[in-house]
Design an enzyme around this catalytic site. Structure first.
Site, short mmCIF file in Angstrom:
data_model
loop_
_atom_site.label_atom_id
_atom_site.label_comp_id
_atom_site.label_asym_id
_atom_site.label_seq_id
_atom_site.Cartn_x
_atom_site.Cartn_y
_atom_site.Cartn_z
N CYS A 6 13.44 -2.15 26.34
CA CYS A 6 14.35 -3.44 26.00
C CYS A 6 15.44 -3.00 25.01
O CYS A 6 16.66 -3.30 25.36
CB CYS A 6 13.48 -4.11 24.98
SG CYS A 6 14.28 -5.84 24.57
N SER B 70 18.05 -1.81 27.44
CA SER B 70 18.77 -2.56 28.17
C SER B 70 19.94 -3.09 27.10
O SER B 70 21.25 -3.11 27.53
CB SER B 70 17.95 -3.68 28.40
OG SER B 70 16.96 -3.30 29.32
N LYS B 71 19.58 -3.13 25.73
CA LYS B 71 20.42 -3.60 24.85
C LYS B 71 21.75 -2.45 24.79
O LYS B 71 22.86 -2.82 24.98
CB LYS B 71 19.79 -3.70 23.40
CG LYS B 71 20.71 -4.07 22.32
CD LYS B 71 19.90 -4.21 21.10
CE LYS B 71 20.90 -4.39 19.72
NZ LYS B 71 20.31 -4.47 18.71
N VAL B 72 21.33 -1.34 24.79
CA VAL B 72 22.22 -0.20 24.47
C VAL B 72 23.26 0.09 25.78
O VAL B 72 24.51 0.40 25.66
CB VAL B 72 21.66 1.14 24.03
CG1 VAL B 72 22.91 2.31 24.01
CG2 VAL B 72 20.93 0.97 22.78
N ARG C 12 24.05 -2.13 27.59
CA ARG C 12 24.78 -3.35 27.70
C ARG C 12 24.49 -4.38 28.98
O ARG C 12 25.30 -5.18 29.25
CB ARG C 12 26.48 -3.19 27.70
CG ARG C 12 26.64 -2.66 26.37
CD ARG C 12 28.24 -2.36 26.35
NE ARG C 12 28.75 -1.35 27.10
CZ ARG C 12 28.55 0.01 27.00
NH1 ARG C 12 27.92 0.30 25.83
NH2 ARG C 12 29.12 0.78 27.86
#
Length: 355
Positions: A109, A112-114, A116
């Site tokens: 997760c 996915s954030k990093v 973008r």
């Protein structure tokens, strides 16, 4: 206010209320047991909605009111079930070099954030674009891992689930950065907590055997939107011995029956997974390193009573290289060097004097 600033449901806090009733919390801040406290899940956290609602339902069934008392940051990222699947596939891929994650999907997760393409809580308010983003995210996972089977039925079921979740979550969603900073101006008390501890920090921990976020003091600012100048005294909480879950270097680890005795006496089993924690003597080198990073104004030494039955207590007071005995001046970043390092132990003997 009681705030959760980073991590997800891969960690847990076991706490007891005034009546001695036990609660195992994973994502809901511990302040939920105080009826006068507003709880905030900050932007630095990753939120698995099925788990969050299960936790809320469990609290409600045990007489803890959650209605109107929990806010979830609109900037927090959503952790999906497929993140957990990917977590397991990633660990299997690593073979003997596995990290030892809880397989709760935390790392994927944050990945996915990093890169973008993550999905945030605020995206639930726009289901048309949410559907597109979820499709992109799941296709990306399928292209990376052969073991991840992605199909239309799976996608449609997930969309239907999150349409229902979005309706239930809507009253919880808030601009928590604004809420917290307004409360600071009003001089309200704020308790901040998170998962893991400094030695599992993504930047400062025993990389790669770390978590995917910043459980050090700096993570308070980035995980909640609090300016550094607003932080006052920082109290470091440290056990009278050292524990670790999962793989990674552990210079003061106690192996065999002695480690088992300490584990049982200290009830050192993970709140979330139940995994037995590795136990060892208090590592002063690592503790000094943590003090430097966090700027602790004082230390709160806990679980000293666990050592009360031991006639001999040891402390890791320095690191030295195994091959030549040369002292290592600071906590190593290099894992290879760490593996070639051993702790020098100091012995403290407590004697009972009978008059």
């Amino acid at each position: 206010f009681s705030c959760w600033h980073q991590g997800g449901a891969n960690a847990g806090h076991t706490i007891y209320n005034a009546e001695g009733k036990k609660f195992a919390l994973h994502l809901v801040p511990s302040g939920i047991l105080n009826e006068e406290t507003l709880c905030i899940i900050g932007n630095g956290a990753v939120v698995h909605l099925p788990g969050l609602f299960q936790e809320i339902d469990g609290l409600e069934s045990n007489g803890v009111s959650c209605e109107g008392r929990i806010l979830v940051s609109d900037r927090a990222h959503l952790l999906f079930d497929f993140h957990q699947v990917v977590d397991g596939l990633r660990e299997a891929e690593l073979g003997n070099s596995l990290i030892g994650t809880t397989k709760r999907g935390i790392g994927p997760c944050y990945s996915s954030k990093v890169i973008r393409n993550g999905i945030r809580v605020c995206d639930l308010r726009h289901m048309d674009t949410f559907v597109q983003k979820l499709d992109t995210l799941m296709r990306d996972a399928a292209s990376r891992f052969e073991g991840f089977k992605y199909n239309v039925d799976m996608f449609n079921k997930e969309v239907d689930r999150y349409k229902k979740f979005s309706e239930r979550l809507d009253p919880f969603i808030s601009d928590t950065v604004h809420v917290i900073n307004e409360s600071i101006l009003e001089k309200k008390s704020i308790l901040v907590e998170g998962g893991q501890a400094t030695m599992l920090d993504i930047d400062f921990g025993t990389y790669p055997f770390v978590t995917s976020s910043s459980p050090s003091a700096g993570g308070i600012c980035t995980g909640l939107g609090i300016a550094p100048r607003c932080l006052g005294d920082i109290i470091g909480v440290v056990k009278a011995y050292t524990t670790r879950v999962g793989s990674g270097p552990f210079p003061t680890e106690i192996l065999g029956k002695s480690g088992d005795v300490l584990r049982v006496a200290g009830m050192e089993f993970g709140t979330t997974t139940g995994r037995p924690r590795r136990c060892g003597w208090l590592d002063i080198v690592a503790l000094k390193y943590c003090c430097q990073i966090n700027g602790f104004s004082s230390l709160n030494l806990t679980k000293l009573d666990v050592l009360s039955e031991l006639s001999e207590i040891k402390l890791g007071i320095s690191y030295r290289q195994k091959n030549d005995g040369e002292k290592v001046e600071s906590f190593p970043a290099d894992l290879h060097l760490m593996e070639q390092t051993q702790a020098s132990l100091g012995i403290f003997i407590f004697c009972l004097l009978v008059m």
